[in-house]
Design an enzyme around this catalytic site. Structure first.
Site, PDB file in Angstrom:
ATOM      1  CE  LYS A  64     -39.107  13.448-122.537  1.00 53.36           C
ATOM      2  NZ  LYS A  64     -39.877  12.714-123.563  1.00 53.36           N
ATOM      3  CG  ASP A  67     -26.741   5.654-118.732  1.00 55.50           C
ATOM      4  OD1 ASP A  67     -25.807   5.568-117.910  1.00 55.50           O
ATOM      5  OD2 ASP A  67     -27.579   4.757-118.898  1.00 55.50           O
ATOM      6  N   GLY A 172     -46.588  19.927-125.309  1.00 55.87           N
ATOM      7  CA  GLY A 172     -47.631  20.228-124.320  1.00 55.87           C
ATOM      8  C   GLY A 172     -48.817  20.936-124.933  1.00 55.87           C
ATOM      9  NE  ARG A 195     -51.621  12.899-124.970  1.00 56.81           N
ATOM     10  CZ  ARG A 195     -51.563  13.185-123.674  1.00 56.81           C
ATOM     11  NH1 ARG A 195     -52.343  12.548-122.831  1.00 56.81           N
ATOM     12  NH2 ARG A 195     -50.723  14.094-123.227  1.00 56.81           N
TER      13      ARG A 195
END
Ligand code: C5P
Length: 216
Positions: A64, A67, A172, A195
């Site tokens: 992610k 910068d 998700g 998970r």
């Protein structure tokens, strides 16, 4: 490499133990389209873990990146030198920062995916109102695709319309409540599952179960 949908399943390998990570990668690498690594694993094992996982599957570095263009370029260079096939960056930092990632990716023949709307409830605070602008920005910067939420299939439908030919990777599913099949039907090209696979008693069986849902 260019990520191409076969199983349409990407595993998010957010375990923090090197032996466990490599064992899961070895078992699942042949079944999934890619393995996504994120800070939890890389902060523990170092960037070298990417090369080790690459023996089993394509690797997406979910850093992610967010910068200024020069720093983004340096992060991408090190990540691609380490062997990653693709990197995920944030779009809210602006087109120049995303373009810096894409320029480095193009030199290495790798891919950039841009976060549009995140999958967690907090994404409604700031990101969701700007999701379509972020899709447009990703396209204009030359990204290969975007990240959009399996937790909100109705949003995926709209984001798909806006995204044109760009690929959509959708996290998700499972632990965050999203449904793999619904995400694909709503327009995602791949689902990302963490998970619900790596915490399962039998991660391989859990992955196969998702792949079967995606095949239907
Ligand atoms: O365990 P779970 O399936 O929720 O893991 C989802 C993975 O996808 C995590 O690595 C998380 O950081 C990542 N992700 C996400 N939502 C986004 C972008 C990435 O959940 N919008």
């Amino acid at each position: 490499m260019t990520l191409t949908p076969k199983s349409r399943l990407i595993i998010a390998l957010d375990v923090t133990d090197r032996t466990e990570a490599l064992s899961i990668a070895e078992k699942l690498g042949g079944a999934v389209d890619a393995i996504k690594v994120n800070y939890p694993l890389v902060l523990v094992c170092g960037l070298g873990i990417i090369k080790d996982i690459k023996k089993y599957a394509n690797v997406i570095a979910d850093f992610k990146v967010a910068d200024i263009p020069n720093t983004n370029s340096l992060i991408c260079r090190e990540t691609f030198e380490a062997g990653a096939d693709a990197i995920i960056c944030q779009g809210f930092v602006g087109k120049d920062s995303v373009k810096a990632c894409v320029d480095v990716a193009n030199k290495y023949g790798r891919e950039v995916y841009v976060v549009t709307e995140m999958s967690h409830p907090g994404a409604l605070d700031f990101l969701q109102p700007h999701a379509f602008e972020l899709v447009d920005l990703a396209f204009r910067a030359g990204a290969s695709g975007i990240i959009a939420p399996a937790t909100r299939p109705e949003r995926l439908v709209d984001i798909r319309c806006r995204a044109g030919d760009m690929k959509i990777l959708s996290p998700g599913v499972g632990a965050q409540g999203g449904d793999a099949r619904k995400a694909i039907d709503a327009g995602a090209d791949f689902v990302i599952v963490g998970r619900s696979i790596y915490n399962a008693e039998d991660p391989y069986a859990a992955a196969v179960n998702f792949i079967e849902q995606l095949r239907r």
